[in-house]
Scaffold this active site. Sequence first.
Site, PDB file in Angstrom:
ATOM      1  N   GLU A 157       0.815  -1.221   0.000  1.00  0.00           N
ATOM      2  CA  GLU A 157       0.000   0.000   0.000  1.00  0.00           C
ATOM      3  C   GLU A 157       0.851   1.275   0.000  1.00  0.00           C
ATOM      4  O   GLU A 157       0.795   2.095   0.928  1.00  0.00           O
ATOM      5  CB  GLU A 157      -0.961  -0.011   1.183  1.00  0.00           C
ATOM      6  CG  GLU A 157      -1.985  -1.126   1.071  1.00  0.00           C
ATOM      7  CD  GLU A 157      -3.147  -1.010   2.045  1.00  0.00           C
ATOM      8  OE1 GLU A 157      -3.007  -0.342   3.084  1.00  0.00           O
ATOM      9  OE2 GLU A 157      -4.209  -1.591   1.745  1.00  0.00           O
ATOM     10  N   GLU A 311      -6.502  -7.991  -0.794  1.00  0.00           N
ATOM     11  CA  GLU A 311      -6.955  -8.000   0.597  1.00  0.00           C
ATOM     12  C   GLU A 311      -8.442  -7.713   0.643  1.00  0.00           C
ATOM     13  O   GLU A 311      -8.940  -6.841  -0.081  1.00  0.00           O
ATOM     14  CB  GLU A 311      -6.258  -6.902   1.408  1.00  0.00           C
ATOM     15  CG  GLU A 311      -4.804  -7.122   1.665  1.00  0.00           C
ATOM     16  CD  GLU A 311      -4.212  -5.972   2.494  1.00  0.00           C
ATOM     17  OE1 GLU A 311      -4.966  -5.272   3.183  1.00  0.00           O
ATOM     18  OE2 GLU A 311      -2.988  -5.782   2.425  1.00  0.00           O
TER      19      GLU A 311
HETATM   20  C1  GLA Z   1      -4.210  -2.709   4.872  1.00  0.00           C
HETATM   21  C2  GLA Z   1      -2.824  -3.299   4.930  1.00  0.00           C
HETATM   22  C3  GLA Z   1      -2.758  -4.597   5.705  1.00  0.00           C
HETATM   23  C4  GLA Z   1      -3.596  -4.520   6.939  1.00  0.00           C
HETATM   24  C5  GLA Z   1      -5.002  -4.160   6.559  1.00  0.00           C
HETATM   25  C6  GLA Z   1      -5.954  -4.122   7.719  1.00  0.00           C
HETATM   26  O1  GLA Z   1      -4.957  -3.131   3.810  1.00  0.00           O
HETATM   27  O2  GLA Z   1      -2.279  -3.511   3.663  1.00  0.00           O
HETATM   28  O3  GLA Z   1      -1.423  -4.833   6.042  1.00  0.00           O
HETATM   29  O4  GLA Z   1      -3.084  -3.567   7.814  1.00  0.00           O
HETATM   30  O5  GLA Z   1      -4.999  -2.877   5.991  1.00  0.00           O
HETATM   31  O6  GLA Z   1      -7.256  -3.905   7.290  1.00  0.00           O
END
Ligand code: GLA
Length: 685
Positions: A157, A311
């Site tokens: 991210e 995710e």
């Molecule tokens: C983000 C991050 C993950 C985790 C999630 C929690 O998407 O990439 O590492 O922290 O949030 O929702």
Amino acid sequence: MAQRPLLIPGYPRILHGGDYNPDQWLKTPEVIDEDFRLMKLAGCNTFAVGIFAWTSYERQEGVFDFGWLDSVMDRMAAAGNKVVLATPSGAKPAWLAKKYPEVRRVTREGLREPHAGRHNHCWTSPVYREKVADVNARLAERYAQHPALGMWHISNEYSGECYCELCLASFQAWLGRRYGNIEALNEAWWTAFWSHTFTSFDEIDPRDLSVDSLKLDWRRFISDITIDFMRAEMAPLRRFSANVPITTNLMGTCTASDYSKLVAELDLVADDQYPAYSPDAADLERDVVQVAFKDDVHRCFKPDRPWMLMESCPDAPQWRHPVQLKRPKLHQAEMLQALGHGAEGTCYFQWRKGRAGGEKLHGAVVDHAGHEHTRVFQSVAELGAHYENLAEIIGSKAQAEVALLYDWDVRWAFEAAEGVRSQHGEYLSAAVDHYTPFARHGVTVDVLAVERDFSRYKLVIAPQLWLLAPGVVERIRRYVEAGGTFLTTYYSGYCDSTNRCFLGGFPGDGLMSVLGIWNEETDWLPAGSKRRAVSRPEASDLKLQSEYATRELCALVKLQGASALLDYADDFYAGSPALTRHSYGAGTAYYQAAQLASPFLHDFYGALIEQLDLPRSLGRELPAGVAVQRRASASHEYLFLQNFSQQDQTLSLPASGYFDLLQQREVRGALQLGAWDSTVLRRSR
Ligand code: GLA
Ligand code: GLA
């Protein structure tokens, strides 16, 4: 129809799994053993490993140990699973941050951040780049040929900005390359304003918020340096494993970097999404449509490839309050929604809850209970089993005849301007408003950056096209001239690519003549205020209602060849046009001067869908709360249906001969979908 590549070459399965952190469990190998038993039971096959594992590889500077990862990779291969192997740059070791302070970001206020958290390294720091390149090269060299390696997951991210001396110098050098000489920059930025005329690039400080062209260029620079950092991360991976696809996990429509440019560097698009569909939502339809919109943004980044959810959460994330449990069936509906919009993998954050740390209460496939007898595990396992029957959807594609232009650069420029209603994601919100009627009708929409070719679509919608880069108007002109239908709105065509207003009237750069109007002024009303807009006889083919309420923005336009379809009925602009239509060449250009959401957009686009004969997934408007996406291969079409409502729905299908891939049975007559139910239907073409 050309064959689409798979997400993982040679692995024709729907990817299902999640972020897996065995590095947090090295002292309890029995837990890792248990993970491998549970992965099979959950129908999971793909795991993102090592995202935050740097200290487990390099506990001390220059001392490396990849033992645990060797073992996990081997076990994954033996299990027939794939690993999405991460580069660990998202979280840096404390020893590194201590020894090399330059890797820590500097805030706007000029303070060097302490070592804390993650996702907060300096983009420019040569030391950080060197350290990252080193660990990445070791990973790449070691695992390039490993049978478990499915793809690379670069960092995590990417976002944020740094104001250290290195970044400031890098920004100034970037400006130097962009403008060539300081006079060109002064001209482009209109720096006579408040005596900002610069004599050299090293006088420029991005913390100056008074020059909105500077603000825009800073966003562009941050985006470019993020991409540059990512490229540097990718270099060793390409060197050792040229055939392994590379991706990074994006965050929907996050504005941190221009995703439409960033994805050009990647082989695959992966997004992180945490929908919060709730029976208690104030506006559940909006929540669902917002996710659909983001899905289509990501689907369209690489139209010839599938994308994946890297995710998502099978339950509730701990950071969203209240932490409302995911209702039964909603998890499946969410995942099928993503597949319907072109995804071919849905993975979770996280596979297993950690024992401690900030995310120990974040939803996961495996709970602290540690076994498979939990509600959430069972819902994941059920979906995993369905995915075996859904593998045949791999390679099928969505087809759109409508394009909606949504552009990071336009958004940044708009948000840099003072005096416009741009706060709270107004640009995104307008795009979603215009997207919503199509979702209700089950019409597929491609969401594209402005620079993409839109000439083949029957309808092109460009809400709030604030910035017009060189050549954009010419492309719109040719599109409409050739018979296209184009719509734009208030707040369009104000600025050129360095955020200077066009002279001679808005929308500038010649767009006025395509639209046949001049937007002289824009009235921004206090929150909640409305004005009426009434239909004129000229609009009869659109079957509009006699009257609509506007929202807060009422642009005042003069007709210059267009005809008015709606007029304002109130205020000093009563009788002046709120919606116009202009025949131009063989096409039609609409200008929506008044900010009008539902029901106007619903009626208006409903009429255009009929007039332009745009294909609808069920051949008609969908029942409230139901979402349907269509994908097709050369031989079959697939309908992905989700009932995002608590009412039972009976759907009559557009044809006979559908087979329910989840229930594994023919559908006879109408399809019954209970509350929150979802399924996938197949039919031969
Ligand atoms: C983000 C991050 C993950 C985790 C999630 C929690 O998407 O990439 O590492 O922290 O949030 O929702
Ligand atoms: C003050 C300043 C002006 C101008 C206006 C804008 O009055 O003196 O330079 O910025 O505000 O309203």
